[in-house]
Structure formats: C-alpha cells, structure tokens
Design an enzyme around this catalytic site. Structure first.
Site, PDB file in Angstrom:
ATOM      1  N   GLN A  10      41.039  57.293  43.074  1.00 29.46           N
ATOM      2  CA  GLN A  10      41.405  56.671  41.794  1.00 29.46           C
ATOM      3  C   GLN A  10      40.133  56.405  40.987  1.00 29.46           C
ATOM      4  O   GLN A  10      39.109  56.029  41.546  1.00 29.46           O
ATOM      5  CB  GLN A  10      42.267  55.407  41.992  1.00 29.46           C
ATOM      6  CG  GLN A  10      41.620  54.208  42.617  1.00 29.46           C
ATOM      7  CD  GLN A  10      41.691  54.189  44.148  1.00 29.46           C
ATOM      8  OE1 GLN A  10      41.701  55.224  44.795  1.00 29.46           O
ATOM      9  NE2 GLN A  10      41.715  53.003  44.721  1.00 29.46           N
ATOM     10  N   TYR A  27      50.729  41.521  34.182  1.00 30.85           N
ATOM     11  CA  TYR A  27      49.487  41.103  33.518  1.00 30.85           C
ATOM     12  C   TYR A  27      49.298  41.903  32.227  1.00 30.85           C
ATOM     13  O   TYR A  27      48.982  41.353  31.169  1.00 30.85           O
ATOM     14  CB  TYR A  27      48.325  41.315  34.494  1.00 30.85           C
ATOM     15  CG  TYR A  27      46.950  41.166  33.910  1.00 30.85           C
ATOM     16  CD1 TYR A  27      46.410  39.910  33.636  1.00 30.85           C
ATOM     17  CD2 TYR A  27      46.159  42.291  33.646  1.00 30.85           C
ATOM     18  CE1 TYR A  27      45.122  39.784  33.110  1.00 30.85           C
ATOM     19  CE2 TYR A  27      44.879  42.171  33.124  1.00 30.85           C
ATOM     20  CZ  TYR A  27      44.365  40.918  32.860  1.00 30.85           C
ATOM     21  OH  TYR A  27      43.096  40.785  32.334  1.00 30.85           O
TER      22      TYR A  27
HETATM   23  P1  NAD Z   1      37.847  34.611  34.796  1.00 32.75           P
HETATM   24  O1  NAD Z   1      39.050  34.423  35.675  1.00 32.75           O
HETATM   25  O2  NAD Z   1      36.508  34.439  35.398  1.00 32.75           O
HETATM   26  O3  NAD Z   1      37.961  33.654  33.525  1.00 32.75           O
HETATM   27  C1  NAD Z   1      39.182  33.177  33.035  1.00 32.75           C
HETATM   28  C2  NAD Z   1      39.054  31.667  32.943  1.00 32.75           C
HETATM   29  O4  NAD Z   1      40.283  31.143  32.429  1.00 32.75           O
HETATM   30  C3  NAD Z   1      38.829  31.012  34.321  1.00 32.75           C
HETATM   31  O5  NAD Z   1      37.647  30.240  34.320  1.00 32.75           O
HETATM   32  C4  NAD Z   1      40.046  30.138  34.488  1.00 32.75           C
HETATM   33  O6  NAD Z   1      39.811  28.910  35.173  1.00 32.75           O
HETATM   34  C5  NAD Z   1      40.469  29.888  33.048  1.00 32.75           C
HETATM   35  N1  NAD Z   1      41.849  29.462  32.986  1.00 32.75           N
HETATM   36  C6  NAD Z   1      42.926  30.024  33.613  1.00 32.75           C
HETATM   37  N2  NAD Z   1      44.033  29.305  33.381  1.00 32.75           N
HETATM   38  C7  NAD Z   1      43.659  28.264  32.600  1.00 32.75           C
HETATM   39  C8  NAD Z   1      44.346  27.154  32.038  1.00 32.75           C
HETATM   40  N3  NAD Z   1      45.665  26.988  32.235  1.00 32.75           N
HETATM   41  N4  NAD Z   1      43.658  26.270  31.292  1.00 32.75           N
HETATM   42  C9  NAD Z   1      42.322  26.412  31.097  1.00 32.75           C
HETATM   43  N5  NAD Z   1      41.602  27.447  31.601  1.00 32.75           N
HETATM   44  C10 NAD Z   1      42.278  28.348  32.347  1.00 32.75           C
HETATM   45  O7  NAD Z   1      38.004  36.047  34.143  1.00 32.75           O
HETATM   46  P2  NAD Z   1      37.001  36.914  33.270  1.00 32.75           P
HETATM   47  O8  NAD Z   1      36.698  38.125  34.041  1.00 32.75           O
HETATM   48  O9  NAD Z   1      35.895  36.083  32.757  1.00 32.75           O
HETATM   49  O10 NAD Z   1      37.956  37.338  32.061  1.00 32.75           O
HETATM   50  C11 NAD Z   1      37.954  36.692  30.793  1.00 32.75           C
HETATM   51  C12 NAD Z   1      39.066  37.261  29.938  1.00 32.75           C
HETATM   52  O11 NAD Z   1      38.895  38.663  29.784  1.00 32.75           O
HETATM   53  C13 NAD Z   1      40.462  37.066  30.522  1.00 32.75           C
HETATM   54  O12 NAD Z   1      41.363  36.813  29.485  1.00 32.75           O
HETATM   55  C14 NAD Z   1      40.760  38.404  31.138  1.00 32.75           C
HETATM   56  O13 NAD Z   1      42.153  38.653  31.227  1.00 32.75           O
HETATM   57  C15 NAD Z   1      40.073  39.342  30.187  1.00 32.75           C
HETATM   58  N6  NAD Z   1      39.728  40.615  30.832  1.00 32.75           N
HETATM   59  C16 NAD Z   1      38.751  40.645  31.774  1.00 32.75           C
HETATM   60  C17 NAD Z   1      38.424  41.854  32.370  1.00 32.75           C
HETATM   61  C18 NAD Z   1      37.343  41.955  33.411  1.00 32.75           C
HETATM   62  O14 NAD Z   1      37.117  43.052  33.903  1.00 32.75           O
HETATM   63  N7  NAD Z   1      36.659  40.900  33.790  1.00 32.75           N
HETATM   64  C19 NAD Z   1      39.119  43.024  32.016  1.00 32.75           C
HETATM   65  C20 NAD Z   1      40.124  42.940  31.060  1.00 32.75           C
HETATM   66  C21 NAD Z   1      40.405  41.737  30.449  1.00 32.75           C
END
Ligand code: NAD
Length: 334
Positions: free
Chosen positions: A221, A152
């Site tokens: 952790q 990831y």
């Molecule tokens: P989340 O999983 O709730 O949101 C991600 C969204 O992307 C989901 O609704 C999912 O359905 C959508 N998605 C996945 N594959 C897809 C596809 N092929 N086509 C269309 N949509 C698709 O996660 P989040 O917590 O809201 O995170 C949002 C962003 O922030 C992500 O990129 C995540 O990696 C990044 N991030 C989040 C955190 C955290 O703590 N929440 C930390 C670091 C980075």
C-alpha cells in the site's frame, strides 16, 4: 503586525508546532485543548493555554474571544490507522469532531473572527479512486460523488461543508486544507494513536540487530508523508492568499509502506527484517481485520502550485531522519 491567534487542538502534534511558530513570530497565541501538550512546555508555545472540551459550546464561547485575527481549528478526535480504520472509535470520532466544528463555526461568526483555518484530511477522497497503489487520484475536484473509506473521512467532509456554508451565509472568511499524513518530532509515537512513520520508527528503535518488525498489510500500500515544518509553511502561505480551498497540503513523494519501514531501518543502522501481517493471521492476533485504509494515496499539488505559487520540497528521508532521532531518544535516551 502582531496578530491575536487562537489554536484549537494546540495540545496536539501539528497544533503545538503551529502555536510555537506563531509565538516565535511575535503573535499573541491562545491554545485550547482537552489535554496538555505532552512534549512542549506551554510557555514555549503560547501565552494562554485553556484546558477544555470543545464539544461543549460553553467552552467554545469562552475560548473564542473578540479581536481574534486568525483561528486555526485543528482539534479532532483522531489517530492512526489502528484508531480510525478499526471501526471501534467511529461513533466518538463522528460525534466529537462534528460537535467541535459546529460549535466553532458558529462562535467564529458571533465573535467576528477575521480568518479561520480548518484542517480537513486526504481521508475524504473516494475509496474507488485509490484502489491502484501506483496511480491514486487525490485531485481536489475528485472528492464528489463522495465515498470516503472511513467515518473519520465522512466527518471531515461534512465539516468542510460546515465552514463553506458559514462562509456563504455569514461571510466567515475560511481556508480549508486537506492534510496528507503529516509527521515529525513531538507527535504521538506510541499508545495506539500513532501514525505509520512514528510506528515504524518506534518499532525499529525498540529492536536490536537480527530482530523482525511487524508491518501491517502486505506492504505494497502506498502513501506520501509530509514533514511538519513544510506543512506549517504551506498553511502560512495559504492563509495569505484569497483562495479558500479546499486544497491539498501534502508531499508528492509516494512510497510503499515497506519502503517507509526500510527507511527507518536504514536510519537505525541495524539489521532488521520486515514481517508483513494481514488477513487471518492479523485477525487471530488482534481480534479485528487489518486496518489498512485505501490501497494507494498521494498528494496532488497542482492546485497548490497554481493558487499559492509554491510547493513543498523536503525529501522524505530528511524528515524521517529528524523524526528518527527524536523517537529514538524517547525510546533509548540521548
Ligand atoms: P493530534 O491528535 O495530535 O491533535 C488533535 C488535538 O485535538 C489533540 O491534542 C486532542 O487532544 C485535541 N482534541 C480532541 N478532542 C478534543 C476536544 N473535545 N476538545 C478539545 N481538544 C480536543 O492530531 P494532529 O496530527 O496534530 O492533527 C491536527 C489536525 O489535522 C486534526 O484535525 C487532524 O484530523 C488533521 N489531520 C492530521 C493529519 C496528520 O497526518 N497528522 C492528516 C490529516 C488531517
């Protein structure tokens, strides 16, 4: 000024909150996601909700239109420790998220999107700088030589580079932020993709006086957790500046995972004990090694302060309280 805003991944946790805020600010909001939002009504968070798979370039062509002022790219195949550190989802995480970002960066150039925000992650930081739980190094410049502890993290690092390459070669105006554990209501709280704060709160909400909750690892952790409204404010302020990043968006209030669990227990008012589970006991129970991630991680906000002139300030307990109330309602009703 009313802006045309696109939120990719707006059916998810942070994207849903961001879209809602943008709509409330009076902007025109289009969301694209592979799933509907589980907790928000679409009419409350956007004007258009396009259900599609962003790994498909044709969908991305359709979603990203001309005249887009700001595009927020939050779509990713992701989840909590059980999802991204067990190794079971590595191929999907790398394949799906890379394709999304490759498609999106190119289409943003074709459609001349004015500004693009990309959400990277603290998971890009090298494992060797996060071995000491009390003194992790997550300064932005420490990302290279790269050594993230998960696929990831590698995908996020690769995708950061995609956006910066499109900036250099095609003039795409990008902002790249590295989120550190964002949490809050209307986020995943069950089913295996939930993160630590939601998992702790759910376990506590489902328990009664005298019960014991399971906490993965030996509990020492460390992590920091940022409440979602603070994350949104940080994004907004970052987007207004010329600085492109990468920049941390996180809290500097570092706690151990057991301290986080104790916070959830205290908020419940119940008498609940913690049982840490790791090593052979964990493998025996779950069939795979305990997915812990790095030993310590904390946001380093010095660059944010220097470039953006502001820092997040909400104490963790305040965000935990709001999240506790929401998850407790999901579990036990109002
Ligand atoms: P989340 O999983 O709730 O949101 C991600 C969204 O992307 C989901 O609704 C999912 O359905 C959508 N998605 C996945 N594959 C897809 C596809 N092929 N086509 C269309 N949509 C698709 O996660 P989040 O917590 O809201 O995170 C949002 C962003 O922030 C992500 O990129 C995540 O990696 C990044 N991030 C989040 C955190 C955290 O703590 N929440 C930390 C670091 C980075």
């Amino acid at each position: 000024m009313r802006k045309n805003v696109i939120v990719l991944g707006g059916g998810g946790f942070i994207g849903g909150h961001l879209a809602k805020k943008m709509k409330n600010l009076g902007h025109h909001v289009r969301i694209a996601d592979i799933k509907n939002h589980e907790y928000f009504k679409h009419e409350d968070i956007c004007h258009e909700f396009i259900l599609c798979d962003l790994t498909d370039p044709k969908s991305v062509e359709l979603v990203i239109n001309e005249n887009c002022d700001e595009l927020y790219q939050l779509a990713a195949d992701m989840g909590g420790a059980g999802y991204i550190f067990s190794g079971n989802n590595d191929a999907n995480v790398m394949h799906n998220s890379s394709l999304i970002n490759l498609n999106v960066a190119k289409e943003c150039v074709v459609k001349k999107v004015k500004k693009v925000f990309y959400s990277s992650s603290a998971c890009i930081y090298p494992e060797h700088n996060q071995l000491d739980p009390s003194n992790p190094n997550c300064e932005e410049g420490s990302a290279y030589p790269a050594n993230p502890d998960s696929e990831y993290g590698w995908e996020k690092l690769f995708s950061e580079r995609i956006y910066f390459a499109f900036n250099r070669n095609y003039g795409l105006d990008v902002r790249v932020a590295r989120f550190h554990n964002i949490f809050g209501p209307q986020g995943t709280w069950k089913g295996g993709k939930e993160k630590a704060p939601a998992a702790m709160i759910r376990k506590v909400a489902e328990s009664k006086d005298g019960d014991c909750i399971e906490v993965w690892g030996d509990g020492s952790q460390t992590r920091s957790f940022l409440y979602v409204s603070e994350c949104l404010e940080a994004i907004e302020r970052f987007m207004e500046k010329d600085f492109k990043g990468p920049i941390n968006i996180g809290s500097e209030e570092m706690v151990t995972i057991n301290e986080l669990a104790e916070m959830a227990i205290k908020l419940s008012g119940k008498s609940i004990k913690i049982k840490n589970i790791c090593g052979d006991e964990f493998i025996h129970k779950y069939g795979f090694p305990c997915p812990l991630g790095v030993k310590g991680r904390n946001s380093d906000n010095r660059l944010f302060m220097k470039e953006i002139g502001w820092v997040v300030s909400m104490p963790l307990i305040n965000g935990m309280e709001k999240t506790f109330n929401w998850i407790n309602n999901q579990v036990n009703g109002a």
